[in-house]
Design an enzyme around this catalytic site. Structure first.
Site, PDB file in Angstrom:
ATOM      1  N   GLU A  41       2.500  -2.287   3.134  1.00 36.28           N
ATOM      2  CA  GLU A  41       1.725  -2.821   2.002  1.00 36.28           C
ATOM      3  C   GLU A  41       2.139  -2.222   0.657  1.00 36.28           C
ATOM      4  O   GLU A  41       1.338  -1.562  -0.021  1.00 36.28           O
ATOM      5  CB  GLU A  41       0.232  -2.558   2.209  1.00 36.28           C
ATOM      6  CG  GLU A  41      -0.352  -3.189   3.441  1.00 36.28           C
ATOM      7  CD  GLU A  41      -1.871  -3.038   3.520  1.00 36.28           C
ATOM      8  OE1 GLU A  41      -2.443  -2.288   2.714  1.00 36.28           O
ATOM      9  OE2 GLU A  41      -2.472  -3.678   4.383  1.00 36.28           O
ATOM     10  N   GLU A  53      -1.625  -5.463  11.261  1.00 31.62           N
ATOM     11  CA  GLU A  53      -2.931  -4.795  11.125  1.00 31.62           C
ATOM     12  C   GLU A  53      -4.012  -5.849  11.027  1.00 31.62           C
ATOM     13  O   GLU A  53      -3.881  -6.805  10.261  1.00 31.62           O
ATOM     14  CB  GLU A  53      -3.022  -3.943   9.848  1.00 31.62           C
ATOM     15  CG  GLU A  53      -2.318  -2.631   9.889  1.00 31.62           C
ATOM     16  CD  GLU A  53      -2.529  -1.798   8.615  1.00 31.62           C
ATOM     17  OE1 GLU A  53      -3.579  -1.921   7.953  1.00 31.62           O
ATOM     18  OE2 GLU A  53      -1.605  -1.032   8.283  1.00 31.62           O
TER      19      GLU A  53
HETATM   20  C1  BG6 Z   1      -4.578  -0.980   5.342  1.00 30.25           C
HETATM   21  C2  BG6 Z   1      -3.758   0.287   5.350  1.00 30.25           C
HETATM   22  O1  BG6 Z   1      -4.456  -1.592   4.119  1.00 30.25           O
HETATM   23  O2  BG6 Z   1      -5.947  -0.866   5.501  1.00 30.25           O
HETATM   24  C3  BG6 Z   1      -4.363   1.417   6.174  1.00 30.25           C
HETATM   25  O3  BG6 Z   1      -2.452   0.032   5.777  1.00 30.25           O
HETATM   26  C4  BG6 Z   1      -5.853   1.481   5.929  1.00 30.25           C
HETATM   27  O4  BG6 Z   1      -3.721   2.604   5.867  1.00 30.25           O
HETATM   28  C5  BG6 Z   1      -6.470   0.149   6.352  1.00 30.25           C
HETATM   29  O5  BG6 Z   1      -6.450   2.557   6.550  1.00 30.25           O
HETATM   30  C6  BG6 Z   1      -7.973   0.070   6.240  1.00 30.25           C
HETATM   31  O6  BG6 Z   1      -8.402   0.357   4.943  1.00 30.25           O
HETATM   32  P1  BG6 Z   1      -9.352   1.583   4.648  1.00 30.25           P
HETATM   33  O7  BG6 Z   1      -9.226   1.851   3.196  1.00 30.25           O
HETATM   34  O8  BG6 Z   1     -10.714   1.148   5.027  1.00 30.25           O
HETATM   35  O9  BG6 Z   1      -8.871   2.718   5.492  1.00 30.25           O
END
Ligand code: BG6
Length: 450
Positions: free
Chosen positions: A157, A353
Protein backbone atom coordinates in the site's frame (compact mmCIF):
# COMPACT_ATOMS: atom_id res chain seq x y z
CA UNK A 1 0.40 -20.78 -15.72
CA UNK A 2 -1.96 -22.80 -13.56
CA UNK A 3 -1.83 -21.61 -9.96
CA UNK A 4 -2.95 -23.36 -6.85
CA UNK A 5 -5.52 -21.21 -5.06
CA UNK A 6 -3.84 -19.48 -2.13
CA UNK A 7 -5.53 -19.47 1.24
CA UNK A 8 -3.70 -17.59 3.91
CA UNK A 9 -3.03 -14.46 5.84
CA UNK A 10 -0.87 -11.38 5.65
CA UNK A 11 1.07 -9.78 8.47
CA UNK A 12 4.21 -7.68 8.62
CA UNK A 13 7.59 -7.57 10.34
CA UNK A 14 7.05 -4.34 12.27
CA UNK A 15 3.62 -5.44 13.49
CA UNK A 16 4.65 -8.85 14.80
CA UNK A 17 8.36 -9.48 15.23
CA UNK A 18 9.39 -7.49 18.28
CA UNK A 19 12.95 -6.35 18.95
CA UNK A 20 15.47 -8.31 16.95
CA UNK A 21 19.09 -8.35 18.05
CA UNK A 22 21.05 -5.59 16.31
CA UNK A 23 17.99 -3.94 14.75
CA UNK A 24 18.24 -0.19 14.19
CA UNK A 25 15.35 2.25 14.63
CA UNK A 26 12.61 2.61 12.07
CA UNK A 27 10.48 5.75 12.04
CA UNK A 28 7.95 3.80 14.13
CA UNK A 29 10.48 2.85 16.82
CA UNK A 30 11.78 6.40 16.92
CA UNK A 31 8.31 7.96 17.08
CA UNK A 32 7.25 5.59 19.84
CA UNK A 33 10.31 6.57 21.87
CA UNK A 34 9.66 10.25 21.27
CA UNK A 35 5.88 10.43 21.63
CA UNK A 36 4.51 7.20 23.14
CA UNK A 37 1.28 8.96 24.11
CA UNK A 38 0.30 9.02 20.43
CA UNK A 39 -0.05 5.23 20.47
CA UNK A 40 -3.13 3.59 21.94
CA UNK A 41 -2.39 2.76 25.59
CA UNK A 42 1.31 3.28 24.78
CA UNK A 43 1.62 -0.35 23.73
CA UNK A 44 4.48 -1.61 21.58
CA UNK A 45 4.53 -4.70 19.37
CA UNK A 46 4.38 -7.72 21.62
CA UNK A 47 3.53 -10.67 19.36
CA UNK A 48 7.15 -11.81 19.72
CA UNK A 49 7.02 -13.54 16.34
CA UNK A 50 10.81 -13.72 16.39
CA UNK A 51 10.55 -16.38 19.07
CA UNK A 52 7.05 -17.70 18.39
CA UNK A 53 7.30 -18.20 14.63
CA UNK A 54 7.14 -21.99 14.77
CA UNK A 55 3.94 -21.97 16.83
CA UNK A 56 2.41 -19.27 14.67
CA UNK A 57 3.23 -21.04 11.40
CA UNK A 58 1.73 -24.23 12.84
CA UNK A 59 -1.46 -22.34 13.64
CA UNK A 60 -1.57 -21.26 10.01
CA UNK A 61 -1.03 -24.80 8.81
CA UNK A 62 -3.76 -26.15 11.06
CA UNK A 63 -6.35 -23.71 9.78
CA UNK A 64 -5.61 -25.12 6.31
CA UNK A 65 -3.67 -22.13 4.99
CA UNK A 66 -1.17 -22.92 2.25
CA UNK A 67 0.55 -19.51 2.16
CA UNK A 68 1.53 -16.57 4.35
CA UNK A 69 2.77 -13.09 3.55
CA UNK A 70 5.01 -11.12 5.82
CA UNK A 71 7.67 -8.45 5.37
CA UNK A 72 11.36 -8.30 6.06
CA UNK A 73 12.30 -5.40 8.31
CA UNK A 74 14.94 -3.36 6.50
CA UNK A 75 16.19 -2.06 9.86
CA UNK A 76 16.67 -5.59 11.17
CA UNK A 77 18.33 -7.08 8.10
CA UNK A 78 20.57 -4.09 7.36
CA UNK A 79 20.70 -1.86 10.43
CA UNK A 80 22.99 0.73 8.81
CA UNK A 81 21.74 0.17 5.28
CA UNK A 82 25.06 -1.30 4.18
CA UNK A 83 25.98 -4.36 6.22
CA UNK A 84 23.94 -7.45 6.80
CA UNK A 85 22.99 -8.35 10.37
CA UNK A 86 23.74 -12.09 10.96
CA UNK A 87 21.00 -12.39 13.62
CA UNK A 88 18.41 -11.23 11.09
CA UNK A 89 19.71 -13.55 8.36
CA UNK A 90 19.41 -16.46 10.76
CA UNK A 91 15.89 -15.48 11.77
CA UNK A 92 14.56 -14.97 8.24
CA UNK A 93 16.23 -18.18 7.04
CA UNK A 94 14.62 -20.10 9.90
CA UNK A 95 11.24 -18.51 9.29
CA UNK A 96 11.28 -19.24 5.55
CA UNK A 97 12.52 -22.80 6.06
CA UNK A 98 9.87 -23.43 8.68
CA UNK A 99 7.12 -22.22 6.37
CA UNK A 100 8.36 -24.43 3.55
CA UNK A 101 8.70 -27.41 5.84
CA UNK A 102 5.12 -26.98 6.96
CA UNK A 103 3.87 -26.67 3.38
CA UNK A 104 3.30 -22.92 3.51
CA UNK A 105 4.30 -20.80 0.49
CA UNK A 106 6.13 -17.69 1.74
CA UNK A 107 5.30 -14.40 0.05
CA UNK A 108 7.82 -11.80 1.09
CA UNK A 109 7.22 -8.09 0.98
CA UNK A 110 10.11 -5.64 1.21
CA UNK A 111 8.54 -2.49 2.65
CA UNK A 112 5.56 -2.22 4.97
CA UNK A 113 5.57 1.45 6.11
CA UNK A 114 8.84 0.93 8.07
CA UNK A 115 11.32 3.54 6.90
CA UNK A 116 14.76 3.26 8.53
CA UNK A 117 15.47 6.28 10.73
CA UNK A 118 18.95 6.76 9.21
CA UNK A 119 17.28 7.22 5.83
CA UNK A 120 14.47 9.37 7.22
CA UNK A 121 17.16 11.71 8.53
CA UNK A 122 18.22 12.23 4.90
CA UNK A 123 14.63 12.88 3.75
CA UNK A 124 13.11 9.39 3.52
CA UNK A 125 11.22 8.74 0.27
CA UNK A 126 11.59 12.39 -0.75
CA UNK A 127 15.32 11.94 -1.37
CA UNK A 128 16.76 10.23 -4.43
CA UNK A 129 19.15 8.44 -2.06
CA UNK A 130 16.18 6.28 -1.01
CA UNK A 131 16.03 4.69 -4.47
CA UNK A 132 19.62 3.41 -4.41
CA UNK A 133 19.35 2.38 -0.78
CA UNK A 134 16.16 0.40 -1.44
CA UNK A 135 17.71 -1.27 -4.47
CA UNK A 136 20.71 -2.33 -2.42
CA UNK A 137 18.50 -3.72 0.34
CA UNK A 138 16.17 -5.53 -2.09
CA UNK A 139 19.07 -7.05 -4.02
CA UNK A 140 20.53 -8.33 -0.75
CA UNK A 141 17.19 -9.94 0.11
CA UNK A 142 16.98 -11.63 -3.30
CA UNK A 143 20.54 -12.95 -2.95
CA UNK A 144 20.00 -14.23 0.58
CA UNK A 145 16.52 -15.73 0.29
CA UNK A 146 15.64 -15.86 -3.41
CA UNK A 147 16.60 -19.53 -3.73
CA UNK A 148 13.52 -20.41 -1.62
CA UNK A 149 11.22 -17.40 -1.83
CA UNK A 150 9.59 -17.37 -5.25
CA UNK A 151 7.01 -14.64 -4.75
CA UNK A 152 8.22 -11.14 -3.86
CA UNK A 153 6.40 -7.90 -3.33
CA UNK A 154 8.11 -4.51 -3.38
CA UNK A 155 5.68 -2.40 -1.31
CA UNK A 156 2.54 -2.77 0.73
CA UNK A 157 0.00 0.00 0.00
CA UNK A 158 2.53 2.67 -1.02
CA UNK A 159 -0.12 5.39 -1.24
CA UNK A 160 -0.45 5.01 2.54
CA UNK A 161 3.11 5.99 3.40
CA UNK A 162 2.93 8.84 0.86
CA UNK A 163 -0.31 10.26 2.27
CA UNK A 164 0.25 9.49 5.92
CA UNK A 165 3.79 10.89 6.03
CA UNK A 166 3.34 13.94 3.80
CA UNK A 167 -0.32 14.96 3.93
CA UNK A 168 -1.94 13.68 7.09
CA UNK A 169 -0.57 13.14 10.56
CA UNK A 170 -0.68 9.35 10.79
CA UNK A 171 2.95 8.46 10.06
CA UNK A 172 6.15 10.20 11.17
CA UNK A 173 7.36 12.86 10.17
CA UNK A 174 3.79 14.22 9.84
CA UNK A 175 4.56 16.81 7.18
CA UNK A 176 1.81 18.57 5.21
CA UNK A 177 3.06 19.26 1.72
CA UNK A 178 1.69 18.16 -1.62
CA UNK A 179 5.01 18.68 -3.48
CA UNK A 180 6.76 16.48 -0.93
CA UNK A 181 3.98 13.90 -1.19
CA UNK A 182 4.39 13.90 -4.97
CA UNK A 183 8.17 13.56 -4.66
CA UNK A 184 7.78 10.65 -2.22
CA UNK A 185 5.28 9.01 -4.55
CA UNK A 186 7.49 9.41 -7.60
CA UNK A 187 10.60 8.11 -5.82
CA UNK A 188 8.62 5.16 -4.47
CA UNK A 189 7.47 4.30 -8.00
CA UNK A 190 11.04 4.52 -9.31
CA UNK A 191 12.36 2.47 -6.37
CA UNK A 192 9.74 -0.15 -7.23
CA UNK A 193 10.76 -0.12 -10.91
CA UNK A 194 14.50 -0.53 -10.33
CA UNK A 195 13.81 -3.42 -7.96
CA UNK A 196 11.48 -5.19 -10.43
CA UNK A 197 14.13 -4.73 -13.13
CA UNK A 198 16.83 -6.12 -10.86
CA UNK A 199 14.76 -9.12 -9.79
CA UNK A 200 14.11 -10.13 -13.39
CA UNK A 201 17.78 -9.67 -14.29
CA UNK A 202 18.81 -12.02 -11.47
CA UNK A 203 16.75 -14.77 -13.08
CA UNK A 204 15.87 -16.53 -9.87
CA UNK A 205 12.86 -18.31 -11.30
CA UNK A 206 10.21 -16.49 -9.31
CA UNK A 207 7.87 -13.56 -9.68
CA UNK A 208 7.56 -10.07 -8.34
CA UNK A 209 4.68 -7.69 -7.80
CA UNK A 210 3.29 -5.02 -5.54
CA UNK A 211 0.44 -4.84 -3.05
CA UNK A 212 -2.02 -2.02 -3.65
CA UNK A 213 -5.13 -1.05 -1.75
CA UNK A 214 -8.00 -0.56 -4.13
CA UNK A 215 -10.84 1.62 -2.89
CA UNK A 216 -12.96 2.36 -5.91
CA UNK A 217 -14.52 5.81 -5.51
CA UNK A 218 -18.29 6.13 -5.34
CA UNK A 219 -19.63 9.62 -5.95
CA UNK A 220 -22.37 11.00 -3.68
CA UNK A 221 -24.44 11.88 -6.76
CA UNK A 222 -24.23 12.04 -10.53
CA UNK A 223 -23.68 15.81 -10.50
CA UNK A 224 -20.73 17.05 -12.57
CA UNK A 225 -18.96 18.21 -9.40
CA UNK A 226 -19.33 14.90 -7.58
CA UNK A 227 -18.27 12.94 -10.67
CA UNK A 228 -15.20 15.14 -11.00
CA UNK A 229 -14.39 14.53 -7.35
CA UNK A 230 -14.69 10.78 -7.91
CA UNK A 231 -12.35 11.05 -10.88
CA UNK A 232 -9.72 12.84 -8.76
CA UNK A 233 -10.10 10.29 -5.99
CA UNK A 234 -9.55 7.55 -8.55
CA UNK A 235 -6.44 9.25 -9.92
CA UNK A 236 -4.94 9.85 -6.50
CA UNK A 237 -5.96 6.70 -4.66
CA UNK A 238 -5.70 4.11 -7.43
CA UNK A 239 -4.32 5.19 -10.77
CA UNK A 240 -1.02 6.75 -9.67
CA UNK A 241 0.34 3.37 -8.61
CA UNK A 242 -1.81 1.02 -10.70
CA UNK A 243 -1.04 2.83 -13.96
CA UNK A 244 2.65 3.12 -13.09
CA UNK A 245 3.05 -0.54 -12.18
CA UNK A 246 0.80 -2.05 -14.82
CA UNK A 247 0.69 0.36 -17.76
CA UNK A 248 3.93 2.28 -17.42
CA UNK A 249 2.05 5.57 -17.15
CA UNK A 250 1.57 8.40 -14.69
CA UNK A 251 -1.83 10.19 -14.77
CA UNK A 252 -1.70 13.11 -17.23
CA UNK A 253 -4.37 15.00 -15.28
CA UNK A 254 -2.15 15.09 -12.21
CA UNK A 255 0.84 16.23 -14.24
CA UNK A 256 -1.05 19.13 -15.81
CA UNK A 257 -2.79 20.15 -12.56
CA UNK A 258 0.61 20.15 -10.85
CA UNK A 259 2.04 22.38 -13.56
CA UNK A 260 -0.81 24.85 -13.08
CA UNK A 261 -0.27 24.96 -9.36
CA UNK A 262 3.50 24.97 -9.40
CA UNK A 263 3.79 21.69 -7.58
CA UNK A 264 7.12 20.44 -8.76
CA UNK A 265 8.97 17.25 -8.10
CA UNK A 266 12.29 16.08 -9.42
CA UNK A 267 12.40 13.52 -12.20
CA UNK A 268 15.08 12.54 -14.71
CA UNK A 269 14.74 11.28 -18.30
CA UNK A 270 16.14 7.92 -17.17
CA UNK A 271 13.35 7.68 -14.58
CA UNK A 272 10.66 8.30 -17.23
CA UNK A 273 12.15 5.42 -19.21
CA UNK A 274 12.02 3.23 -16.11
CA UNK A 275 8.40 4.23 -15.54
CA UNK A 276 7.40 3.06 -19.02
CA UNK A 277 8.99 -0.36 -18.58
CA UNK A 278 9.23 -3.23 -16.09
CA UNK A 279 5.62 -4.24 -15.44
CA UNK A 280 4.85 -6.54 -12.52
CA UNK A 281 4.16 -10.27 -12.78
CA UNK A 282 1.30 -10.36 -10.29
CA UNK A 283 -0.73 -8.00 -8.16
CA UNK A 284 -1.74 -8.20 -4.50
CA UNK A 285 -4.91 -6.33 -3.78
CA UNK A 286 -5.94 -5.14 -0.32
CA UNK A 287 -9.60 -4.38 0.17
CA UNK A 288 -11.34 -3.14 3.29
CA UNK A 289 -13.95 -0.60 2.21
CA UNK A 290 -15.11 1.55 -0.71
CA UNK A 291 -14.29 5.25 -1.00
CA UNK A 292 -17.39 7.42 -0.98
CA UNK A 293 -16.62 10.91 -2.20
CA UNK A 294 -18.23 14.24 -2.85
CA UNK A 295 -17.15 17.51 -4.44
CA UNK A 296 -14.92 19.56 -2.14
CA UNK A 297 -16.92 21.32 0.53
CA UNK A 298 -14.07 23.17 2.20
CA UNK A 299 -12.29 26.24 0.96
CA UNK A 300 -8.83 25.69 -0.45
CA UNK A 301 -6.72 27.03 2.35
CA UNK A 302 -3.76 24.71 2.00
CA UNK A 303 -2.53 22.60 -0.86
CA UNK A 304 -4.11 19.40 0.37
CA UNK A 305 -5.59 17.23 -2.35
CA UNK A 306 -8.77 16.21 -0.59
CA UNK A 307 -9.68 19.84 -0.05
CA UNK A 308 -8.81 20.58 -3.63
CA UNK A 309 -10.14 17.56 -5.44
CA UNK A 310 -12.56 15.62 -3.28
CA UNK A 311 -13.86 15.10 0.23
CA UNK A 312 -14.87 11.88 1.89
CA UNK A 313 -18.59 11.36 2.17
CA UNK A 314 -20.50 9.18 4.59
CA UNK A 315 -23.64 7.86 3.00
CA UNK A 316 -26.52 7.66 5.48
CA UNK A 317 -27.65 4.17 6.44
CA UNK A 318 -24.54 2.25 5.43
CA UNK A 319 -23.19 -0.65 7.47
CA UNK A 320 -20.13 0.35 9.48
CA UNK A 321 -17.53 -1.33 11.66
CA UNK A 322 -17.79 1.15 14.52
CA UNK A 323 -14.44 0.17 16.08
CA UNK A 324 -12.56 1.28 12.98
CA UNK A 325 -15.10 3.58 11.33
CA UNK A 326 -14.83 1.65 8.08
CA UNK A 327 -17.81 0.83 5.88
CA UNK A 328 -18.66 -2.84 5.38
CA UNK A 329 -19.39 -3.39 1.70
CA UNK A 330 -18.48 -6.86 0.39
CA UNK A 331 -19.58 -6.01 -3.15
CA UNK A 332 -16.55 -3.69 -3.30
CA UNK A 333 -14.16 -6.63 -3.46
CA UNK A 334 -16.04 -7.94 -6.51
CA UNK A 335 -15.95 -4.49 -8.09
CA UNK A 336 -12.22 -4.14 -7.41
CA UNK A 337 -11.42 -7.52 -9.00
CA UNK A 338 -13.59 -6.76 -12.02
CA UNK A 339 -11.87 -3.37 -12.34
CA UNK A 340 -8.53 -5.17 -12.62
CA UNK A 341 -10.02 -7.64 -15.09
CA UNK A 342 -11.58 -5.00 -17.30
CA UNK A 343 -9.01 -2.22 -17.14
CA UNK A 344 -5.69 -3.88 -16.31
CA UNK A 345 -5.55 -6.77 -18.71
CA UNK A 346 -6.80 -9.27 -16.13
CA UNK A 347 -3.35 -9.64 -14.58
CA UNK A 348 -3.04 -12.51 -12.04
CA UNK A 349 -4.22 -10.99 -8.79
CA UNK A 350 -4.90 -12.22 -5.30
CA UNK A 351 -6.67 -10.63 -2.37
CA UNK A 352 -3.69 -9.77 -0.20
CA UNK A 353 -5.63 -8.33 2.77
CA UNK A 354 -9.23 -8.35 3.91
CA UNK A 355 -10.59 -8.49 7.41
CA UNK A 356 -12.20 -6.65 10.27
CA UNK A 357 -10.69 -5.18 13.45
CA UNK A 358 -12.96 -5.08 16.50
CA UNK A 359 -12.42 -3.38 19.84
CA UNK A 360 -13.23 -5.11 23.14
CA UNK A 361 -13.66 -8.67 21.93
CA UNK A 362 -13.69 -9.90 25.52
CA UNK A 363 -17.40 -8.97 25.42
CA UNK A 364 -17.93 -11.89 23.09
CA UNK A 365 -16.30 -14.57 25.25
CA UNK A 366 -18.59 -17.51 25.92
CA UNK A 367 -18.29 -17.94 29.68
CA UNK A 368 -18.57 -21.73 29.51
CA UNK A 369 -16.12 -22.47 26.72
CA UNK A 370 -14.00 -19.30 27.22
CA UNK A 371 -13.96 -18.88 23.46
CA UNK A 372 -14.41 -15.55 21.68
CA UNK A 373 -17.50 -16.05 19.55
CA UNK A 374 -16.76 -13.64 16.73
CA UNK A 375 -19.75 -14.30 14.53
CA UNK A 376 -19.36 -10.80 13.02
CA UNK A 377 -15.95 -11.89 11.63
CA UNK A 378 -17.38 -15.12 10.23
CA UNK A 379 -20.07 -13.11 8.48
CA UNK A 380 -17.54 -10.54 7.23
CA UNK A 381 -15.11 -13.09 5.80
CA UNK A 382 -17.88 -15.31 4.42
CA UNK A 383 -19.51 -12.41 2.55
CA UNK A 384 -16.22 -11.16 1.13
CA UNK A 385 -15.06 -14.60 0.02
CA UNK A 386 -18.44 -15.14 -1.68
CA UNK A 387 -17.89 -11.91 -3.64
CA UNK A 388 -14.40 -13.12 -4.63
CA UNK A 389 -15.88 -16.38 -5.81
CA UNK A 390 -18.40 -14.51 -7.95
CA UNK A 391 -15.62 -12.43 -9.51
CA UNK A 392 -13.73 -15.61 -10.40
CA UNK A 393 -16.87 -17.04 -12.02
CA UNK A 394 -17.14 -13.80 -13.99
CA UNK A 395 -13.63 -14.18 -15.35
CA UNK A 396 -11.32 -12.54 -12.80
CA UNK A 397 -7.85 -14.02 -12.70
CA UNK A 398 -7.95 -14.02 -8.91
CA UNK A 399 -5.87 -16.84 -7.46
CA UNK A 400 -6.02 -16.35 -3.71
CA UNK A 401 -7.50 -14.91 -0.58
CA UNK A 402 -5.37 -13.69 2.34
CA UNK A 403 -7.08 -12.33 5.40
CA UNK A 404 -5.74 -9.56 7.60
CA UNK A 405 -4.72 -11.01 9.88
CA UNK A 406 -4.88 -14.45 11.46
CA UNK A 407 -3.30 -13.60 14.82
CA UNK A 408 -4.18 -10.30 16.55
CA UNK A 409 -1.30 -7.93 15.95
CA UNK A 410 -0.06 -4.40 16.51
CA UNK A 411 -1.84 -1.76 14.43
CA UNK A 412 0.31 1.35 14.15
CA UNK A 413 -1.24 4.27 16.10
CA UNK A 414 -4.10 2.01 17.16
CA UNK A 415 -1.64 -0.45 18.68
CA UNK A 416 -3.70 -3.38 20.07
CA UNK A 417 -7.04 -1.51 20.21
CA UNK A 418 -8.79 -3.36 17.38
CA UNK A 419 -8.29 -7.09 17.02
CA UNK A 420 -8.28 -8.65 13.56
CA UNK A 421 -7.33 -12.24 14.35
CA UNK A 422 -9.05 -15.57 14.17
CA UNK A 423 -6.51 -16.29 16.93
CA UNK A 424 -6.59 -14.08 19.99
CA UNK A 425 -3.33 -12.82 21.47
CA UNK A 426 -2.96 -12.15 25.18
CA UNK A 427 -0.52 -9.26 25.07
CA UNK A 428 0.60 -9.83 28.67
CA UNK A 429 1.33 -13.55 28.51
CA UNK A 430 1.76 -14.05 24.76
CA UNK A 431 -0.79 -16.85 24.87
CA UNK A 432 -2.57 -17.62 21.60
CA UNK A 433 -6.23 -18.76 21.86
CA UNK A 434 -8.44 -19.84 19.00
CA UNK A 435 -11.60 -17.87 18.29
CA UNK A 436 -14.79 -19.35 16.84
CA UNK A 437 -13.84 -17.95 13.41
CA UNK A 438 -10.68 -20.08 13.42
CA UNK A 439 -12.74 -23.31 13.44
CA UNK A 440 -15.16 -21.88 10.93
CA UNK A 441 -12.39 -20.93 8.48
CA UNK A 442 -10.60 -24.25 8.91
CA UNK A 443 -13.74 -26.17 7.90
CA UNK A 444 -14.66 -23.67 5.22
CA UNK A 445 -11.30 -24.03 3.45
CA UNK A 446 -11.36 -27.83 3.81
CA UNK A 447 -14.67 -27.97 1.96
CA UNK A 448 -14.02 -25.31 -0.64
CA UNK A 449 -12.88 -25.86 -4.19
CA UNK A 450 -11.79 -22.63 -5.92
C1 BG6 B 1 -3.63 -2.30 5.98
C2 BG6 B 1 -2.17 -2.41 6.36
O1 BG6 B 1 -3.84 -1.12 5.31
O2 BG6 B 1 -4.56 -2.25 7.01
C3 BG6 B 1 -1.92 -3.11 7.68
O3 BG6 B 1 -1.44 -3.04 5.34
C4 BG6 B 1 -2.93 -2.64 8.71
O4 BG6 B 1 -0.61 -2.89 8.08
C5 BG6 B 1 -4.33 -2.99 8.20
O5 BG6 B 1 -2.68 -3.15 9.97
C6 BG6 B 1 -5.45 -2.65 9.14
O6 BG6 B 1 -5.44 -1.30 9.49
P1 BG6 B 1 -5.26 -0.84 10.99
O7 BG6 B 1 -4.83 0.58 10.93
O8 BG6 B 1 -6.58 -1.01 11.64
O9 BG6 B 1 -4.22 -1.73 11.59
Amino acid sequence: MKRKFLWGSAFSGPQTEGKGQGKSLSTWDYWFQKEPQKFYHQLETSNDFINQYKTDIKLAKEVNFNSLRTSIQWTFLMPNGKDVNPAAVTFYNNMIDEMLQQGIVPIINLFHFDMPMWLMDQGGWTTKASIDAFLHYATTCFQLFGDRVKTWMTFNEPIVHVECQYLYQYHYPCIESIPQALQAMWNTIIAHKVVVKKYHELNLGGEIGIILNLKLPKPRSQSVEDLQAANWADIWQSRCFLDACLKGQFPEELISESKKRNWTWKTTPAEWTLLKNYPIDLLGLNYYQPLRVQAPTKLITKDLPDQLFYNDYQKPGIKINKSRGWEIYPEGIYEALMHIKNNYNNIPVYIAENGTGIEGEEKFVNQKTKMIEDDYRIEFLGDHIAAVERAIKDGSNCFGFHMWTYIDNWSWLNSYKNRYGIVSLNINTGQRTLKKSYYWLRDFIANKEL
